[in-house]
Design a protein around this motif. Sequence first.
Motif: not given
Length: 361
Positions: A71-72, A81-83, A97-109, A129-133
Amino acid sequence: MYENIAELKTSHLNQLADYREMLFKEPKLKFLFLELTTACNLRCLHCGSRCTPEKAKEKLALTVDDYRRLLVKVKEDFDELPFLNITGGEPLVYPHFEEVMQIAVDLGYEWGMTTNAILIDEAMARKLKELKMAYVSVSLDGLEETHDVFRQQKGSYRAAMAGIENLIKIGGYKQLNVTTAVNKSNIDELEAMYQMICDSEIDTWRLAPIETIGRASDHDELLLDGEDHRRMLDFIREKRLLGMPVTYSCMHFLGLDYERVVRNSYYLCNAGIYVASIRTNGDIGSCLAVEHRPETVYGNILKDDFTKVWKEGFKNLRMHKSELSSKCKDCEQKRFCDGGSCHNWNFDTNEPNSCFKDILF
């Protein structure tokens, strides 16, 4: 300027064919699919990846750090950035799941996922919702009895509906979609499903016929025939005229009568020109519906540079498949269809597995 709607559509399709030609040379990565797991808490009869609960016991090939590095790198190498489309198996059984999605969100995906919704209680809905799905698609394959048989688990329909209710209650997403794999067992239930969806806060409804991929290839009795396809498409057209946001899937060129009528855009297979995917073992491919075989694996993120693979790979998808096919070569629609969807292509015979010519047009 145009004498009839067919002439207008033909003009649009010619423009799209020219645009596809450009994308063969200059592809644009708009969507990146992450197949986090092939484990699933169901055993759906049509599953393209033949997912089962037992696969949860298999050792994971990719670590959280592998996903982070990917992702980086994509963020560094691409202008936009692709969706991220998160899928499986069932994504929510993936242990990180939560770790990977938090990384994605922090990177702006921005990201969305496909789920059976069984594990979405209120706490999970809040976490999503917290993970901004941004987008979620829940699979519903008929009314209760039909869905449970198709998913091979009693109670799966009620669990999915409870998951949908929790998503609606907690909110936070931009769009909640239901996807139905249309087949012989549920085509008579579309009207009842339509009424149910109209009475809910579901945003969109996507209908996709099952295809001979994965486990579905063992169940010919579920495949739609030509009359069924027309019936399904006429149903979609009728409901769209009433303002219902129901749409046919992205698969298949449908001919001038149905193109741009049963979905919001004209047919364009995205595999390898807009879409790339990462399988659970790190293999780089196109759409996950495309058969996983040596010809459709273009590298692996554990040893290859993803950006280089995207720019230089996918050659057998960024070409006119119709030129290889004896069935397609004399077809008057081949410029628009171009051999059909890549997931429907037989790489052994260089022919499409199915074709709507003489059925729809």
